[in-house]
Design a protein around this motif. Structure first.
Motif, short mmCIF file in Angstrom:
data_model
loop_
_atom_site.label_atom_id
_atom_site.label_comp_id
_atom_site.label_asym_id
_atom_site.label_seq_id
_atom_site.Cartn_x
_atom_site.Cartn_y
_atom_site.Cartn_z
N ASP A 116 -10.48 -3.48 5.62
CA ASP A 116 -10.15 -4.29 6.73
C ASP A 116 -11.24 -4.24 7.88
OD1 ASP A 116 -8.96 -5.28 9.28
OD2 ASP A 116 -7.16 -4.09 9.20
N PRO A 117 -11.83 -5.40 7.97
CA PRO A 117 -13.05 -5.32 8.62
C PRO A 117 -12.57 -5.04 10.35
CG PRO A 117 -12.70 -7.30 8.03
CD PRO A 117 -11.69 -6.67 7.39
N GLU A 118 -11.58 -5.19 10.65
CA GLU A 118 -11.01 -5.06 12.18
C GLU A 118 -11.00 -3.43 12.41
OE1 GLU A 118 -7.42 -7.21 12.96
OE2 GLU A 118 -8.39 -9.17 12.34
N ASN A 119 -11.04 -2.72 11.51
CA ASN A 119 -10.83 -1.26 11.81
C ASN A 119 -11.87 -0.25 10.83
OD1 ASN A 119 -9.59 -0.62 9.32
ND2 ASN A 119 -7.60 -0.56 10.09
N GLY A 120 -12.48 -0.93 9.93
CA GLY A 120 -13.50 -0.38 9.05
C GLY A 120 -13.07 0.19 8.17
N LYS A 121 -11.68 0.44 7.78
CA LYS A 121 -10.94 1.13 6.89
C LYS A 121 -10.95 0.56 5.52
CE LYS A 121 -8.55 4.00 10.15
NZ LYS A 121 -7.08 4.44 10.83
N SER A 122 -11.30 1.16 4.32
CA SER A 122 -10.81 0.80 2.97
C SER A 122 -9.52 1.33 2.44
CB SER A 122 -11.97 1.17 2.01
OG SER A 122 -13.16 0.40 2.29
N TYR A 123 -8.94 0.50 1.74
CA TYR A 123 -7.51 1.01 1.14
C TYR A 123 -7.60 0.63 -0.27
CZ TYR A 123 -6.17 0.50 6.03
OH TYR A 123 -6.14 0.53 7.52
N THR A 124 -6.96 1.54 -1.05
CA THR A 124 -6.50 1.30 -2.59
C THR A 124 -5.88 -0.11 -2.76
OG1 THR A 124 -6.48 3.55 -2.83
CG2 THR A 124 -5.78 2.12 -4.59
N LEU A 125 -6.39 -0.76 -3.57
CA LEU A 125 -5.73 -2.28 -3.63
C LEU A 125 -4.94 -2.50 -4.62
CD1 LEU A 125 -6.35 -5.14 -2.49
CD2 LEU A 125 -8.20 -5.50 -4.12
N ARG A 126 -3.93 -3.25 -4.76
CA ARG A 126 -3.17 -3.92 -5.85
C ARG A 126 -2.88 -5.42 -5.31
NH1 ARG A 126 2.43 -1.42 -6.66
NH2 ARG A 126 2.96 -3.20 -5.41
N LEU A 127 -3.22 -6.45 -6.11
CA LEU A 127 -2.98 -7.65 -5.94
C LEU A 127 -1.92 -8.36 -7.18
CD1 LEU A 127 -6.71 -8.77 -5.85
CD2 LEU A 127 -5.27 -8.55 -4.00
N THR A 128 -1.04 -9.08 -6.41
CA THR A 128 -0.05 -9.53 -7.48
C THR A 128 0.23 -10.92 -7.16
OG1 THR A 128 1.17 -7.38 -7.29
CG2 THR A 128 2.17 -9.33 -8.33
N PRO A 129 -0.40 -11.97 -7.86
CA PRO A 129 0.48 -13.25 -7.60
C PRO A 129 1.76 -13.51 -7.95
CG PRO A 129 -1.45 -12.97 -9.39
CD PRO A 129 -0.89 -11.68 -9.29
N ILE A 130 2.33 -14.40 -6.73
CA ILE A 130 3.66 -14.59 -6.86
C ILE A 130 3.96 -16.11 -6.57
CG2 ILE A 130 4.30 -12.17 -6.19
CD1 ILE A 130 4.73 -13.26 -3.06
N GLU A 131 5.16 -16.44 -6.71
CA GLU A 131 5.61 -17.71 -6.68
C GLU A 131 4.91 -18.66 -7.44
OE1 GLU A 131 6.55 -19.09 -2.55
OE2 GLU A 131 7.34 -17.30 -2.24
N ASP A 132 4.54 -18.51 -8.78
CA ASP A 132 3.77 -19.21 -9.79
C ASP A 132 2.61 -19.06 -9.31
OD1 ASP A 132 6.00 -19.82 -11.47
OD2 ASP A 132 6.62 -21.74 -10.28
N GLY A 133 1.83 -18.23 -8.73
CA GLY A 133 0.41 -17.93 -8.29
C GLY A 133 0.21 -18.93 -6.91
N LYS A 134 1.05 -19.36 -6.32
CA LYS A 134 0.87 -20.04 -4.86
C LYS A 134 0.74 -19.07 -3.74
CE LYS A 134 3.74 -23.89 -6.45
NZ LYS A 134 5.20 -24.31 -6.40
N LYS A 135 1.15 -17.80 -3.97
CA LYS A 135 0.84 -16.99 -2.94
C LYS A 135 0.47 -15.68 -3.75
CE LYS A 135 4.31 -18.65 0.09
NZ LYS A 135 5.48 -18.30 1.17
N LEU A 136 -0.22 -14.64 -2.73
CA LEU A 136 -0.51 -13.46 -3.51
C LEU A 136 -0.15 -12.31 -2.59
CD1 LEU A 136 -2.74 -12.21 -5.57
CD2 LEU A 136 -4.65 -12.51 -3.79
N GLU A 137 0.28 -11.29 -3.11
CA GLU A 137 0.82 -10.13 -2.42
C GLU A 137 -0.41 -9.32 -2.56
OE1 GLU A 137 5.12 -9.01 -2.86
OE2 GLU A 137 3.87 -7.43 -3.98
#
Length: 144
Positions: free
Chosen positions: A105-126
């Protein structure tokens, strides 16, 4: 002949639909509090590993010269525009989910463990970022 053509068209459309069930592509991110369009993030894959960078800052009055002054790694004091914010995510075996990476998050400089999940037939990304037992999830929208 018509059956063969129908089969080819079906396979082509199935392949296109499956190809959309990936985080690879261009995404609009939004401010969690205001819902305002925030940035265009482009996610790419090399050797099965995802990276993502900020292609455009889309917020009203966004400063294209803004630096990540809060960052503590190699991105410290680097421009947010063009910055790699996703690193190292890999596809989870047998799932339409990518994990084991980090998101910044470049606004606070913090890194987070990440999980990406395509939803709604890939139209959105969680997009889920976690630190210890605290996590937050954003929903990004695919740019066609």
């Amino acid at each position: 002949m018509n059956k063969a053509l129908a089969a080819i068209v079906t396979v082509a459309f199935s392949t296109l639909a499956a190809a959309q069930m990936t985080p690879v592509g261009s995404w609009h991110s939004f401010d969690e509090k205001t819902g305002e369009l925030k940035s265009l993030v482009v996610i790419s894959e090399t050797g099965g590993v995802l990276t993502g960078h900020i292609e455009q800052l889309l917020r009203k009055n966004a400063d294209p010269k803004k630096l990540c002054t809060e960052c503590t790694d190699d991105r410290k004091d680097k421009p947010v525009l063009g910055m790699e914010i996703i690193r190292g995510a890999k596809k989870a075996e047998g799932k339409d989910m990518w994990e084991d990476g980090k998101i910044l998050d470049p606004e606070n400089g913090k890194s987070y463990t990440l999980r990406l999940t395509p939803i709604e037939d890939g139209k959105k990304l969680e997009v889920r970022g976690s630190v210890l037992f605290i996590s937050r999830t954003q929903t990004w929208q695919r740019v066609q």
